[in-house]
Design an enzyme around this catalytic site. Sequence first.
Site, mmCIF file in Angstrom:
data_model
loop_
_atom_site.group_PDB
_atom_site.id
_atom_site.type_symbol
_atom_site.label_atom_id
_atom_site.label_comp_id
_atom_site.label_asym_id
_atom_site.label_seq_id
_atom_site.Cartn_x
_atom_site.Cartn_y
_atom_site.Cartn_z
ATOM 1 N N GLU A 269 -4.048 -36.712 -40.212
ATOM 2 C CA GLU A 269 -4.021 -35.253 -40.202
ATOM 3 C C GLU A 269 -2.627 -34.770 -40.569
ATOM 4 O O GLU A 269 -1.634 -35.408 -40.193
ATOM 5 C CB GLU A 269 -4.400 -34.729 -38.806
ATOM 6 N N HIS A 292 -8.856 -29.542 -36.927
ATOM 7 C CA HIS A 292 -8.630 -29.952 -35.522
ATOM 8 C C HIS A 292 -8.465 -28.720 -34.614
ATOM 9 O O HIS A 292 -7.465 -28.592 -33.901
ATOM 10 C CB HIS A 292 -7.391 -30.858 -35.413
#
Length: 409
Positions: A269, A292
């Site tokens: 990420e 997220h």
Amino acid sequence: MTQTTSFPKNQIKVLLLEGLHKESVRRIEAEGFHVISEKRAYDEAELLEIIPEIHVLGIRSKTYVSAKAMAKAKRLLSIGAFCIGTNQIDLRAAKIQGVPVFNAPYSNTRSVAELVIAEVIMLARQLFGKISSAHAGEWNKSAAGSMEVRGKTLGIIGYGHIGQQVSVLAEALGMRVLFYDVVDKLTMGNATRVPDLRDLMERSDYVTLHVPGTRDTQGMIGAKQLDWMKSGACLINASRGTVVDIDALAARLKSGRLAGAAIDVFPEEPKSVGDRFSSPLQGLPNVLLTPHIGGSTEEAQRNIGLEVAMKLIRFVNNGSTEGAVNFPNEVLPEMADQHRILHIHQNVPGVLQKVNTLFGEAGINVTGQFLRTYEDVGYLIMDANKNATQKIIRDLKNMPETIKVRALF
Ligand code: NAI
């Protein structure tokens, strides 16, 4: 909180960094502590300079508390991580210095569960494509492939805090719920426990993952497991990016073997807001990608702030360490008309006996005693009648096994 510490409250210095939620700052200020509140994170040099004077430190994820900082934190009683993770803190260094660290692991549970439910409906109605084409000026009014979720089967992998909330909400929508967990869990509503992962994957129209990111769950959903899924089923992952093999998932979405996916967490990420994000799932139809944000709501932020603030206040005022991530957990009763001595020590044989001897020799009546250990640290709490003296505190401090002593009255 009614207790006071032996140390005047207005001399307890609390440093709150990284713009904590205003209600948590207000709650801590209301205790009468000396609060310094900053919007930004501190770098190591700044922290090293200030930490020797600080009694309580509150941070989020961007202030790093290293072993070096802990070594200088001579007055530090406790650290609050106003977030979920605690990787930014050297937990071991804190533990061996007798500093419990608190966080808020479950304050965003409901937020994740609500996102998952929204995604089940979005996938069922193929909303991503419908919305995108409407924005692009197309009038794609077709029922083909759009389903109700009522009567469909939702398979939940990991029936913990989030999994159970999802279970309750899904049943309220009329879904059938199956779950698989490695631990025996109390079943919510009419949910049905299944004996193994394969059974769950084969029977579910929607599979949602709510397991922790551990070595056991790494890659737990790969090509083999995806092939157990019903043709046309959908996968949702808002747990950890390491759990699902994204390439294997992308292949099955491209071939049409699976009808859709909603993914909130990824193996890699971006580190900061604004960094580029790329994934093999980009551009695929009926695939919802979110950055997220499962737990990212205003309510969760507020809950995190209040939960950690209350844990810190409780520890300072009455010694309770419930929920500490690196320290013996002890829930203590409210103090009546008595002294409470908190003795943090190395967990070696004979400490309890030594402390009891000191109290006995001093003729102090012990009204309550609690002992918890965690790895190499012990936490002994002695409630005593009003005659507990400075001498006993000195004697306790002089014991070689002692890490920290604190008195509350
Ligand atoms: P939890 O600890 O309450 O529940 C996890 C459950 O998974 C437990 O019941 C455990 O027994 C079970 N489990 C562990 N290993 C398993 C395995 N190999 N197979 C099946 N079950 C297994 O955790 P919680 O709070 O429900 O969180 C679940 C996940 O959600 C975590 O990975 C957490 O990091 C993630 N999360 C994601 C957020 C987001 O923003 N997307 C926000 C909050 C949590």
